[in-house]
Motif scaffolding. Structure first.
Motif, PDB file in Angstrom:
ATOM      1  N   VAL A   1      -8.494   0.766   8.022  1.00 35.28           N
ATOM      2  CA  VAL A   1      -9.307  -0.025   7.106  1.00 35.28           C
ATOM      3  C   VAL A   1      -8.529  -1.247   6.631  1.00 35.28           C
ATOM      4  O   VAL A   1      -9.071  -2.346   6.532  1.00 35.28           O
ATOM      5  CB  VAL A   1      -9.786   0.819   5.905  1.00 35.28           C
ATOM      6  N   LEU A   2      -7.251  -1.067   6.397  1.00 34.47           N
ATOM      7  CA  LEU A   2      -6.435  -2.202   5.955  1.00 34.47           C
ATOM      8  C   LEU A   2      -6.416  -3.298   7.015  1.00 34.47           C
ATOM      9  O   LEU A   2      -6.654  -4.475   6.723  1.00 34.47           O
ATOM     10  CB  LEU A   2      -5.007  -1.748   5.644  1.00 34.47           C
ATOM     11  N   GLU A   3      -6.159  -2.923   8.244  1.00 35.12           N
ATOM     12  CA  GLU A   3      -6.134  -3.912   9.322  1.00 35.12           C
ATOM     13  C   GLU A   3      -7.493  -4.585   9.459  1.00 35.12           C
ATOM     14  O   GLU A   3      -7.590  -5.789   9.642  1.00 35.12           O
ATOM     15  CB  GLU A   3      -5.732  -3.257  10.647  1.00 35.12           C
ATOM     16  N   ALA A   4      -8.529  -3.784   9.389  1.00 34.97           N
ATOM     17  CA  ALA A   4      -9.881  -4.332   9.538  1.00 34.97           C
ATOM     18  C   ALA A   4     -10.169  -5.347   8.435  1.00 34.97           C
ATOM     19  O   ALA A   4     -10.629  -6.460   8.691  1.00 34.97           O
ATOM     20  CB  ALA A   4     -10.911  -3.204   9.496  1.00 34.97           C
TER      21      ALA A   4
ATOM     22  N   LEU B   1       0.831  -1.202   0.000  1.00 35.83           N
ATOM     23  CA  LEU B   1       0.000   0.000   0.000  1.00 35.83           C
ATOM     24  C   LEU B   1       0.863   1.250   0.000  1.00 35.83           C
ATOM     25  O   LEU B   1       0.630   2.179  -0.786  1.00 35.83           O
ATOM     26  CB  LEU B   1      -0.912   0.002   1.228  1.00 35.83           C
ATOM     27  N   GLU B   2       1.886   1.265   0.842  1.00 37.39           N
ATOM     28  CA  GLU B   2       2.734   2.455   0.919  1.00 37.39           C
ATOM     29  C   GLU B   2       3.413   2.754  -0.404  1.00 37.39           C
ATOM     30  O   GLU B   2       3.485   3.896  -0.842  1.00 37.39           O
ATOM     31  CB  GLU B   2       3.775   2.293   2.036  1.00 37.39           C
ATOM     32  N   ARG B   3       3.853   1.704  -1.041  1.00 34.78           N
ATOM     33  CA  ARG B   3       4.507   1.909  -2.328  1.00 34.78           C
ATOM     34  C   ARG B   3       3.513   2.451  -3.353  1.00 34.78           C
ATOM     35  O   ARG B   3       3.807   3.375  -4.108  1.00 34.78           O
ATOM     36  CB  ARG B   3       5.080   0.578  -2.803  1.00 34.78           C
ATOM     37  N   TYR B   4       2.346   1.852  -3.353  1.00 39.45           N
ATOM     38  CA  TYR B   4       1.296   2.299  -4.278  1.00 39.45           C
ATOM     39  C   TYR B   4       0.999   3.771  -4.061  1.00 39.45           C
ATOM     40  O   TYR B   4       0.883   4.560  -5.006  1.00 39.45           O
ATOM     41  CB  TYR B   4       0.038   1.456  -4.060  1.00 39.45           C
ATOM     42  N   LEU B   5       0.880   4.169  -2.813  1.00 38.89           N
ATOM     43  CA  LEU B   5       0.541   5.552  -2.498  1.00 38.89           C
ATOM     44  C   LEU B   5       1.676   6.499  -2.913  1.00 38.89           C
ATOM     45  O   LEU B   5       1.438   7.519  -3.554  1.00 38.89           O
ATOM     46  CB  LEU B   5       0.272   5.693  -0.992  1.00 38.89           C
ATOM     47  N   LYS B   6       2.870   6.101  -2.560  1.00 41.70           N
ATOM     48  CA  LYS B   6       4.015   6.964  -2.871  1.00 41.70           C
ATOM     49  C   LYS B   6       4.130   7.188  -4.379  1.00 41.70           C
ATOM     50  O   LYS B   6       4.347   8.305  -4.837  1.00 41.70           O
ATOM     51  CB  LYS B   6       5.294   6.334  -2.321  1.00 41.70           C
ATOM     52  N   GLU B   7       3.940   6.111  -5.124  1.00 42.94           N
ATOM     53  CA  GLU B   7       4.033   6.209  -6.583  1.00 42.94           C
ATOM     54  C   GLU B   7       3.117   7.266  -7.185  1.00 42.94           C
ATOM     55  O   GLU B   7       3.352   7.764  -8.262  1.00 42.94           O
ATOM     56  CB  GLU B   7       3.693   4.861  -7.223  1.00 42.94           C
ATOM     57  N   ARG B   8       1.996   7.504  -6.530  1.00 41.09           N
ATOM     58  CA  ARG B   8       1.092   8.505  -7.112  1.00 41.09           C
ATOM     59  C   ARG B   8       0.859   9.711  -6.212  1.00 41.09           C
ATOM     60  O   ARG B   8      -0.160  10.390  -6.350  1.00 41.09           O
ATOM     61  CB  ARG B   8      -0.227   7.899  -7.554  1.00 41.09           C
ATOM     62  N   GLY B   9       1.779   9.936  -5.331  1.00 43.77           N
ATOM     63  CA  GLY B   9       1.690  11.144  -4.512  1.00 43.77           C
ATOM     64  C   GLY B   9       0.514  11.166  -3.549  1.00 43.77           C
ATOM     65  O   GLY B   9       0.012  12.227  -3.180  1.00 43.77           O
ATOM     66  N   LEU B  10       0.052   9.969  -3.153  1.00 44.30           N
ATOM     67  CA  LEU B  10      -1.057   9.915  -2.200  1.00 44.30           C
ATOM     68  C   LEU B  10      -0.486   9.696  -0.797  1.00 44.30           C
ATOM     69  O   LEU B  10       0.703   9.436  -0.642  1.00 44.30           O
ATOM     70  CB  LEU B  10      -2.014   8.787  -2.585  1.00 44.30           C
ATOM     71  N   LYS B  11      -1.329   9.788   0.178  1.00 45.46           N
ATOM     72  CA  LYS B  11      -0.809   9.786   1.550  1.00 45.46           C
ATOM     73  C   LYS B  11      -1.216   8.591   2.395  1.00 45.46           C
ATOM     74  O   LYS B  11      -2.332   8.094   2.279  1.00 45.46           O
ATOM     75  CB  LYS B  11      -1.278  11.063   2.245  1.00 45.46           C
ATOM     76  N   MET B  12      -0.308   8.159   3.234  1.00 49.00           N
ATOM     77  CA  MET B  12      -0.633   7.098   4.173  1.00 49.00           C
ATOM     78  C   MET B  12      -1.271   7.759   5.385  1.00 49.00           C
ATOM     79  O   MET B  12      -0.666   8.611   6.023  1.00 49.00           O
ATOM     80  CB  MET B  12       0.656   6.394   4.584  1.00 49.00           C
ATOM     81  N   THR B  13      -2.484   7.372   5.646  1.00 56.91           N
ATOM     82  CA  THR B  13      -3.206   8.006   6.747  1.00 56.91           C
ATOM     83  C   THR B  13      -3.654   6.988   7.771  1.00 56.91           C
ATOM     84  O   THR B  13      -3.656   5.775   7.503  1.00 56.91           O
ATOM     85  CB  THR B  13      -4.478   8.703   6.222  1.00 56.91           C
ATOM     86  N   ALA B  14      -4.074   7.476   8.909  1.00 58.92           N
ATOM     87  CA  ALA B  14      -4.550   6.588   9.964  1.00 58.92           C
ATOM     88  C   ALA B  14      -5.771   5.812   9.496  1.00 58.92           C
ATOM     89  O   ALA B  14      -5.895   4.612   9.744  1.00 58.92           O
ATOM     90  CB  ALA B  14      -4.901   7.404  11.212  1.00 58.92           C
ATOM     91  N   ALA B  15      -6.656   6.499   8.770  1.00 56.07           N
ATOM     92  CA  ALA B  15      -7.867   5.818   8.315  1.00 56.07           C
ATOM     93  C   ALA B  15      -7.520   4.659   7.390  1.00 56.07           C
ATOM     94  O   ALA B  15      -8.089   3.571   7.490  1.00 56.07           O
ATOM     95  CB  ALA B  15      -8.783   6.807   7.613  1.00 56.07           C
ATOM     96  N   ARG B  16      -6.573   4.885   6.499  1.00 51.82           N
ATOM     97  CA  ARG B  16      -6.214   3.813   5.558  1.00 51.82           C
ATOM     98  C   ARG B  16      -5.586   2.643   6.282  1.00 51.82           C
ATOM     99  O   ARG B  16      -5.835   1.489   5.950  1.00 51.82           O
ATOM    100  CB  ARG B  16      -5.284   4.378   4.472  1.00 51.82           C
TER     101      ARG B  16
END
Lengths: 147, 147
Positions: free
Chosen positions: A27-30, A9-24
């Motif tokens: 949701v991932l853990e859930a 997920l982090e790589r995916y986000l970084k690749e497109r300038g998106l952010k790793m957030t608490a909500a994400r």
DNA sequence: ATGCATGCAAAGACTTTGCAAATTC
DNA sequence: GAATTTGCAAAGTCTTTGCATGCAT
């Protein structure tokens, strides 16, 4: 937990300038903590158990993101309800579903896969995936029914 | 037109004390006049071309009835949209769908059918139908793409 | 600081349901 | 005549979107 999926997920986000957030993260853990084949509502409920402040819209948006990131797979039941399946390190498989109790068996059958390739060749198509769902009655429900 | 399907419907209705009405005839003609794989909206439009007074709710209700009568089959696309297929004198078949242009080829492959039976046996399930959809690119779209 | 992400609530798409009037048997 | 069916509109689902505020980078 789930370090590998998180890295994806982090790589995916970084690749497109998106952010790793608490909500994400939540949701991932859930999502990963549930069995595969869950509805958005299941995920929302699980996410709120971890953080009651999670909004419904966020889960919808996040699951779309996960699907695009290759972490989840969008599926659909015959009644039209949408479901998500785990997709990471969860090889391709087909489904055998009990029409009585709803139990789902995941399987892969080489003979079927091979026969499918032959169909692609026969019609000159280039393959890009498939979905196979077998419906039937599981051993338990068959027994109950024949009584 | 479509005498046989009409007879199927009439028999189905009679068996349960239901009535053959103008609206049901209209929806039946509209549905059968379209190619297989249509949405409720497609059917509504076609039905209104035959009789502008047809209500939307009637089409929903009628298609459910047809599905139960064995004249239609309810399916669902991956985006969640519901579709209906012709089911009468339209033998079981699987779908090969072009992901670019949406073209659908219907096919039956004995090797696949046979392999599926083996899967049922392997897990002790009783078979009650399946759905197989192969996705890929049709010859035309493959060519366009490789240019 | 910049601009993406969030939660809420409103809006949308699609489907079902309640009801009085119309139709079928 | 009794009961089902219809069309309409209202109510339900499920999902998406607009927006002001909050956050990650």
């Amino acid at each position: 937990m789930h370090r590998e999926e998180r890295a994806v997920l982090e790589r995916y986000l970084k690749e497109r300038g998106l952010k790793m957030t608490a909500a994400r993260e939540t949701v991932l853990e859930a999502f990963l903590g549930l069995e595969t084949h869950v509805t958005v509502d299941d995920i929302l409920e699980a996410a709120r158990a971890l953080d009651p402040g999670i909004g419904q819209a966020t889960v919808f948006r996040t699951m779309k993101l996960f699907a695009d990131a290759g972490l989840a797979r969008e599926a659909c039941r015959d009644d039209g309800g949408r479901q998500y399946e785990h997709a990471w390190r969860h090889a391709h498989h087909d489904h055998l579903t009990c029409v009585d109790c709803g139990k789902v068996v995941e399987f892969v059958d080489p003979a079927i896969e091979k026969a499918q390739e032959a169909v692609y060749r026969r019609y000159g198509f280039t393959s890009s995936g498939h979905r196979l769902e077998l419906f039937g009655r599981c051993p338990d429900c068959s027994k109950k029914r024949s009584r």
